[in-house]
Design an enzyme around this catalytic site. Structure first.
Site, PDB file in Angstrom:
ATOM      1  N   LYS A   1      38.640  43.445  41.877  1.00 10.67           N
ATOM      2  CA  LYS A   1      38.401  43.626  43.316  1.00 10.67           C
ATOM      3  C   LYS A   1      39.457  44.576  43.835  1.00 10.67           C
ATOM      4  O   LYS A   1      40.558  44.666  43.291  1.00 10.67           O
ATOM      5  CB  LYS A   1      38.529  42.285  44.044  1.00 10.67           C
ATOM      6  CG  LYS A   1      37.899  42.280  45.422  1.00 10.67           C
ATOM      7  CD  LYS A   1      36.401  42.068  45.323  1.00 10.67           C
ATOM      8  CE  LYS A   1      35.697  42.169  46.630  1.00 10.67           C
ATOM      9  NZ  LYS A   1      34.304  41.698  46.534  1.00 10.67           N
TER      10      LYS A   1
ATOM     11  N   ASN B   1      25.860  43.633  55.711  1.00  7.14           N
ATOM     12  CA  ASN B   1      24.908  43.892  54.632  1.00  7.14           C
ATOM     13  C   ASN B   1      24.273  42.599  54.104  1.00  7.14           C
ATOM     14  O   ASN B   1      23.046  42.497  54.010  1.00  7.14           O
ATOM     15  CB  ASN B   1      25.627  44.655  53.499  1.00  7.14           C
ATOM     16  CG  ASN B   1      24.741  44.807  52.286  1.00  7.14           C
ATOM     17  OD1 ASN B   1      24.761  43.982  51.385  1.00  7.14           O
ATOM     18  ND2 ASN B   1      23.928  45.843  52.259  1.00  7.14           N
TER      19      ASN B   1
ATOM     20  N   GLN C   1      35.342  36.953  40.930  1.00  2.51           N
ATOM     21  CA  GLN C   1      34.420  37.953  40.379  1.00  2.51           C
ATOM     22  C   GLN C   1      34.261  37.795  38.861  1.00  2.51           C
ATOM     23  O   GLN C   1      33.201  38.084  38.314  1.00  2.51           O
ATOM     24  CB  GLN C   1      34.945  39.353  40.728  1.00  2.51           C
ATOM     25  CG  GLN C   1      33.905  40.453  40.640  1.00  2.51           C
ATOM     26  CD  GLN C   1      33.012  40.533  41.875  1.00  2.51           C
ATOM     27  OE1 GLN C   1      33.493  40.391  42.993  1.00  2.51           O
ATOM     28  NE2 GLN C   1      31.737  40.765  41.679  1.00  2.51           N
TER      29      GLN C   1
ATOM     30  N   GLY D   1      30.817  48.401  47.007  1.00  5.79           N
ATOM     31  CA  GLY D   1      31.067  48.007  48.390  1.00  5.79           C
ATOM     32  C   GLY D   1      31.453  46.554  48.546  1.00  5.79           C
ATOM     33  O   GLY D   1      31.336  45.750  47.633  1.00  5.79           O
ATOM     34  N   ASP D   2      31.935  46.226  49.714  1.00  7.97           N
ATOM     35  CA  ASP D   2      32.207  44.847  50.147  1.00  7.97           C
ATOM     36  C   ASP D   2      32.387  44.945  51.667  1.00  7.97           C
ATOM     37  O   ASP D   2      31.949  45.944  52.276  1.00  7.97           O
ATOM     38  CB  ASP D   2      33.456  44.275  49.453  1.00  7.97           C
ATOM     39  CG  ASP D   2      33.589  42.760  49.642  1.00  7.97           C
ATOM     40  OD1 ASP D   2      32.840  42.005  49.020  1.00  7.97           O
ATOM     41  OD2 ASP D   2      34.427  42.322  50.453  1.00  7.97           O
TER      42      ASP D   2
HETATM   43  P1  NDP Z   1      29.870  43.723  55.964  1.00  3.29           P
HETATM   44  O1  NDP Z   1      31.104  44.456  56.277  1.00  3.29           O
HETATM   45  O2  NDP Z   1      28.600  44.466  55.844  1.00  3.29           O
HETATM   46  O3  NDP Z   1      29.633  42.542  56.994  1.00  3.29           O
HETATM   47  C1  NDP Z   1      30.577  41.563  57.182  1.00  3.29           C
HETATM   48  C2  NDP Z   1      30.125  40.654  58.315  1.00  3.29           C
HETATM   49  O4  NDP Z   1      31.009  39.549  58.413  1.00  3.29           O
HETATM   50  C3  NDP Z   1      30.166  41.336  59.651  1.00  3.29           C
HETATM   51  O5  NDP Z   1      29.198  40.758  60.485  1.00  3.29           O
HETATM   52  C4  NDP Z   1      31.567  41.022  60.144  1.00  3.29           C
HETATM   53  O6  NDP Z   1      31.706  41.090  61.557  1.00  3.29           O
HETATM   54  C5  NDP Z   1      31.724  39.598  59.657  1.00  3.29           C
HETATM   55  N1  NDP Z   1      33.150  39.317  59.405  1.00  3.29           N
HETATM   56  C6  NDP Z   1      33.954  39.941  58.513  1.00  3.29           C
HETATM   57  N2  NDP Z   1      35.201  39.440  58.565  1.00  3.29           N
HETATM   58  C7  NDP Z   1      35.155  38.487  59.504  1.00  3.29           C
HETATM   59  C8  NDP Z   1      36.122  37.604  60.013  1.00  3.29           C
HETATM   60  N3  NDP Z   1      37.408  37.603  59.538  1.00  3.29           N
HETATM   61  N4  NDP Z   1      35.738  36.731  60.973  1.00  3.29           N
HETATM   62  C9  NDP Z   1      34.446  36.731  61.444  1.00  3.29           C
HETATM   63  N5  NDP Z   1      33.488  37.550  60.991  1.00  3.29           N
HETATM   64  C10 NDP Z   1      33.840  38.407  60.035  1.00  3.29           C
HETATM   65  O7  NDP Z   1      30.177  42.933  54.595  1.00  3.29           O
HETATM   66  P2  NDP Z   1      29.159  42.282  53.570  1.00  3.29           P
HETATM   67  O8  NDP Z   1      27.956  41.789  54.281  1.00  3.29           O
HETATM   68  O9  NDP Z   1      29.019  43.226  52.445  1.00  3.29           O
HETATM   69  O10 NDP Z   1      30.018  41.050  53.023  1.00  3.29           O
HETATM   70  C11 NDP Z   1      29.932  39.748  53.585  1.00  3.29           C
HETATM   71  C12 NDP Z   1      30.429  38.725  52.560  1.00  3.29           C
HETATM   72  O11 NDP Z   1      29.617  38.802  51.389  1.00  3.29           O
HETATM   73  C13 NDP Z   1      31.860  38.936  52.074  1.00  3.29           C
HETATM   74  O12 NDP Z   1      32.418  37.667  51.773  1.00  3.29           O
HETATM   75  C14 NDP Z   1      31.673  39.715  50.786  1.00  3.29           C
HETATM   76  O13 NDP Z   1      32.770  39.568  49.930  1.00  3.29           O
HETATM   77  C15 NDP Z   1      30.434  39.030  50.250  1.00  3.29           C
HETATM   78  N6  NDP Z   1      29.652  39.755  49.255  1.00  3.29           N
HETATM   79  C16 NDP Z   1      29.191  41.016  49.478  1.00  3.29           C
HETATM   80  C17 NDP Z   1      28.417  41.655  48.556  1.00  3.29           C
HETATM   81  C18 NDP Z   1      27.823  42.993  48.790  1.00  3.29           C
HETATM   82  O14 NDP Z   1      27.056  43.451  47.944  1.00  3.29           O
HETATM   83  N7  NDP Z   1      28.074  43.659  49.909  1.00  3.29           N
HETATM   84  C19 NDP Z   1      28.122  41.025  47.260  1.00  3.29           C
HETATM   85  C20 NDP Z   1      28.593  39.676  47.152  1.00  3.29           C
HETATM   86  C21 NDP Z   1      29.349  39.096  48.100  1.00  3.29           C
HETATM   87  P3  NDP Z   1      32.344  42.423  62.192  1.00  3.29           P
HETATM   88  O15 NDP Z   1      31.314  43.479  61.993  1.00  3.29           O
HETATM   89  O16 NDP Z   1      32.588  42.078  63.612  1.00  3.29           O
HETATM   90  O17 NDP Z   1      33.591  42.665  61.416  1.00  3.29           O
HETATM   91  O1  2IT Z   2      31.633  40.385  45.898  1.00  5.11           O
HETATM   92  C1  2IT Z   2      30.845  41.112  45.257  1.00  5.11           C
HETATM   93  O2  2IT Z   2      30.237  40.683  44.269  1.00  5.11           O
HETATM   94  C2  2IT Z   2      30.615  42.478  45.720  1.00  5.11           C
HETATM   95  N1  2IT Z   2      31.183  42.870  46.733  1.00  5.11           N
HETATM   96  C3  2IT Z   2      29.742  43.401  44.932  1.00  5.11           C
HETATM   97  C4  2IT Z   2      30.489  43.995  43.783  1.00  5.11           C
HETATM   98  C5  2IT Z   2      29.750  45.067  43.020  1.00  5.11           C
HETATM   99  O3  2IT Z   2      30.386  45.598  42.109  1.00  5.11           O
HETATM  100  O4  2IT Z   2      28.597  45.378  43.320  1.00  5.11           O
END
Ligand code: NDP
Ligand code: 2IT
Length: 448
Positions: free
Chosen positions: A126, A240, A111, A165-166
């Protein structure tokens, strides 16, 4: 032994059993050769790499809550405040059973560089918990979030550390945490981002990470005389980031044909039905198996990696948007043999070290998550700006800023890669550009 190797070894020795953290540090330090090696003595004297790989502070705490059967449950809560050289700590909160110190540290370390690349004044952090939100009632989620925040609130603040969120933490969880923070402190400030639109949230924050992935992908394509339009895309995840990656892919004329969750994956040759995906995941909070039931033309494979997983499908572009190390060497080989031209990471560190090297060695254009998914945190920083001035910007205004930020990130990492003799190595470009800004700020502020 080079200074960079010394520090990698130090991190491994001092942080045993933290493979994800070791992986993230190794990837960054290995690519800093062109910057560090020529001035090794200076960097060694200032202990820049030791300071950069040691968090400013990390908090671990007990989270106690009561489930619907009346049983008391205990989870571990974390916040790793890694580096605030360029701004207040900023980064998401992950709620997932795989959360541990290694995962928290790797995410907080990444990050720092990501936030630097946004061009906005935010440091890196984080947090999260090994709490599993799956199958929990709304009441259980609320009780957990209240308990979590009743300890975390001591360490955060609008000018101190601003979580978001994450995985497992969306608008519902941020709402419960914000309510608790407000009650405990009597402050109505932008202490969390990703808030609901009726209480200080920013338009576009929900879509920002996924949209940003496509904006930077379009820059990458344009710079290589190509375009996103008409491309077939494999996406992993269905949360997301995956959902809004798919949405923007359609808007730019591409066809996303896969998605996945932790129980299985979908291949829909007609293109993923976005409305159905949103209904299953955002409204029902259900499993992907429901997709096949309503769209029989699609294939559903039980098990995330069964029958080769999403990376076995023949596509032009792969966008991993689920979790760390979900795209391994075997997957990379399948993508290359199927003619994939680009991999752009929506998730944090979804590609293993070996797979990244293989893709780059096979001339697949590769943009790491710290650049490609920075649109999420960048829009969080825009939410902080709006909260500070107590105004809300329109969707178009935030989206235009997001597009500019993603264009600038592409230009910045591409220029850094060229300047340091490794054109199109966007891993090196991102790490070098992120490092130069943070280390310059650290030096200017003296020892602390
Ligand atoms: P969500 O919780 O909305 O979605 C996560 C997705 O990934 C779900 O489909 C979930 O399936 C799947 N998943 C999670 N863990 C596993 C695992 N161990 N094995 C297989 N599938 C898995 O999270 P986000 O979409 O917010 O985050 C996804 C990625 O993006 C992460 O790496 C996060 O750190 C990164 N990220 C997120 C940001 C944000 O703004 N939200 C910003 C930047 C990066 P299930 O529902 O079955 O658990
Ligand atoms: O991994 C990431 O960059 C996030 N989950 C978003 C962090 C944030 O502060 O919006």
């Amino acid at each position: 032994m080079s200074y960079r190797e010394e520090v990698i070894n130090r991190v491994i020795t001092e942080n045993p059993r933290q493979p994800e953290f070791h992986q993230a540090v190794r990837e960054v330090l290995e690519s800093l050769g062109p910057v560090i090696d020529a001035h090794e003595d200076m960097y060694r004297r200032d202990a820049i790499l030791e300071r950069l790989t040691t968090p400013d502070r990390q908090i671990q705490f007990r989270v106690t809550w009561v489930d619907d059967t009346g049983h008391v449950r205990v989870n571990n809560g974390y916040r790793v405040q890694f580096n605030n050289a360029i701004g207040p700590y900023k980064g998401g909160l992950r709620l997932h059973p795989t959360v541990n110190r290694s995962v928290m540290r790797f995410l907080a370390f990444e990050q720092v560089f990501k936030n630097s690349l946004t061009g906005l004044p935010i440091g890196g952090a984080k947090g999260g918990s090994d709490f599993d939100p799956k199958g929990k009632s709304d009441r259980e989620i609320m009780l957990f979030c209240q308990s979590f925040m009743s300890e975390l609130y001591k360490y955060i603040g609008a000018d101190v550390d601003v979580p978001a969120g994450d995985i497992g933490t969306g608008a519902r969880e941020i709402g419960y945490m914000f309510g608790t923070y407000k009650r405990l402190t009597n402050l109505y400030t932008g202490v969390l981002t990703g808030k609901g639109l009726t209480f200080g949230g920013s338009l576009v924050r929900t879509e920002a990470t996924g949209y940003g992935v496509l904006y930077i992908l379009e820059e990458l394509m344009k710079a290589h005389g190509n375009s996103v339009e008409g491309k077939t895309i494999a996406v992993s995840g269905s949360g997301n980031v995956a959902t809004y990656t798919i949405e923007k892919a359609y808007q730019l004329g591409a066809k996303p044909v896969t998605c996945s969750d932790s129980t299985g994956w979908i291949y829909d040759p007609e293109g993923i039905d976005l409305a159905l995906l949103k209904e299953i995941k955002e409204v029902r909070r259900g499993r992907l198996s429901a997709y096949k039931a309503e769209k029989p033309s699609a294939e559903y494979h039980e098990g995330t990696y069964s029958n080769g997983g999403v990376w076995s499908v023949k596509v032009d572009i792969a966008l991993p948007c689920a979790t760390q190390n979900e795209l391994n060497l075997d997957a990379a080989k399948m993508l290359v043999s199927n003619g994939c031209i680009a991999v752009v990471e929506g998730a944090n560190m979804p590609t293993t070290f070996e797979a990244t090297k293989y893709l780059q060695g096979s001339n697949v254009l590769f943009i790491p998550g710290k650049a490609a998914n920075a649109g999420g945190v960048a829009t969080s920083a825009l939410e902080m700006s709006q909260n500070s001035e107590r105004l809300s910007w329109t969707f178009e205004e935030v989206d235009t800023r997001l597009q500019t930020i993603m264009k600038n990130i592409y230009a910045h990492i591409s220029d850094a890669a060229k300047e340091y003799g490794c054109p199109d190595d966007f891993v090196a470009g991102a790490n070098i550009a992120g490092f130069l800004k943070v280390s310059t700020a650290m030096k200017a502020q003296g020892l602390y």
